[in-house]
Design a protein around this motif. Structure first.
Motif, short mmCIF file in Angstrom:
data_model
loop_
_atom_site.label_atom_id
_atom_site.label_comp_id
_atom_site.label_asym_id
_atom_site.label_seq_id
_atom_site.Cartn_x
_atom_site.Cartn_y
_atom_site.Cartn_z
N GLU A 134 0.84 -1.20 0.00
CA GLU A 134 0.00 0.00 0.00
C GLU A 134 0.87 1.25 0.00
OE1 GLU A 134 -2.87 -0.08 3.10
OE2 GLU A 134 -3.68 -2.02 2.48
N GLY A 135 0.52 2.20 -0.84
CA GLY A 135 1.28 3.43 -0.96
C GLY A 135 2.27 3.44 -2.11
N GLU A 155 -1.71 5.17 -7.29
CA GLU A 155 -1.28 4.75 -5.96
C GLU A 155 -2.03 3.49 -5.56
OE1 GLU A 155 -1.17 6.38 -1.36
OE2 GLU A 155 -1.88 7.69 -2.97
N VAL A 208 -3.93 1.28 -3.16
CA VAL A 208 -4.72 1.50 -1.96
C VAL A 208 -4.87 0.21 -1.17
CG1 VAL A 208 -6.96 2.24 -1.08
CG2 VAL A 208 -5.96 3.39 -3.04
N HIS A 209 -5.15 -0.90 -1.89
CA HIS A 209 -5.40 -2.17 -1.22
C HIS A 209 -5.02 -3.30 -2.15
CE1 HIS A 209 -7.34 -5.08 1.36
NE2 HIS A 209 -8.04 -5.54 0.33
N ASP A 242 -6.33 -2.49 -5.79
CA ASP A 242 -7.19 -1.32 -5.83
C ASP A 242 -6.28 -0.11 -6.00
OD1 ASP A 242 -9.47 -2.80 -5.49
OD2 ASP A 242 -9.52 -2.55 -3.31
N LEU A 243 -6.49 0.63 -7.10
CA LEU A 243 -5.65 1.78 -7.41
C LEU A 243 -6.44 3.06 -7.27
CD1 LEU A 243 -3.86 0.49 -10.64
CD2 LEU A 243 -3.11 0.29 -8.27
N LYS A 244 -5.73 4.14 -6.90
CA LYS A 244 -6.34 5.46 -6.78
C LYS A 244 -5.65 6.39 -7.76
CE LYS A 244 -5.48 8.01 -3.18
NZ LYS A 244 -5.44 8.58 -1.83
N GLY A 293 -8.73 10.90 -7.06
CA GLY A 293 -9.20 10.21 -5.87
C GLY A 293 -10.13 9.05 -6.15
N VAL A 345 -11.15 5.31 -6.98
CA VAL A 345 -10.53 4.01 -6.70
C VAL A 345 -11.15 2.98 -7.63
CG1 VAL A 345 -10.16 2.23 -4.96
CG2 VAL A 345 -10.12 4.65 -4.31
N ARG A 402 -10.39 -1.27 -9.35
CA ARG A 402 -9.68 -2.54 -9.15
C ARG A 402 -9.17 -3.06 -10.49
NH1 ARG A 402 -11.95 -6.89 -5.09
NH2 ARG A 402 -11.16 -5.26 -3.76
#
Length: 131
Positions: free
Chosen positions: A58-59, A85, A87-88, A96-98, A102, A104, A106
């Protein structure tokens, strides 16, 4: 029939010659098999040595492969979009990308790769010094 009488076949010499040829063929096959297995081992080692790890956390910043450009790609268009980024992560490799807005979404983990464009402490993947 007269051609067979002129050949003067000696059966024991011919049989020994044929057995030697079969043994040479078996040795050649064994050598080819061992050479190919050694080659496969070396290629597997080299591929594993130079393959980038696809372990995300993550990150991390990643690039997403854009498969829509496959049909009519522009000459200079990049097939990778991003950065996004992480996310999960799911257990089966989906991410899961952001994006910058903002949102999100998958994607499959096989469609992303690490982004190496930003050089701060949290996003450095590899730092190479040239002297």
């Amino acid at each position: 029939m007269w051609a067979l009488k002129r050949l003067n076949l000696e059966w024991d010499i011919a049989a020994n010659l044929r057995v030697e040829q079969l043994n040479e063929l078996d040795e050649f096959r064994f050598h080819a098999y061992s050479s190919s297995s050694l080659y496969k081992y070396k290629m597997k080692y080299l591929h594993g040595k130079y393959a980038w790890s696809k372990e995300f956390k993550e990150g991390d910043l990643v690039l997403l492969f854009n498969s829509q450009l496959g049909l009519f790609p522009g000459k200079l268009n990049s097939k990778w979009s991003g950065p996004f980024e992480v996310v999960h992560m799911t257990l089966f490799g989906a991410l899961d990308l952001k994006n910058k807005r903002g949102e999100v979404f998958r994607v499959n983990g096989h469609r992303v790769k690490h982004y190496m464009g930003k050089f701060d402490d949290s996003h450095v993947v590899a730092l190479i010094n040239f002297k």
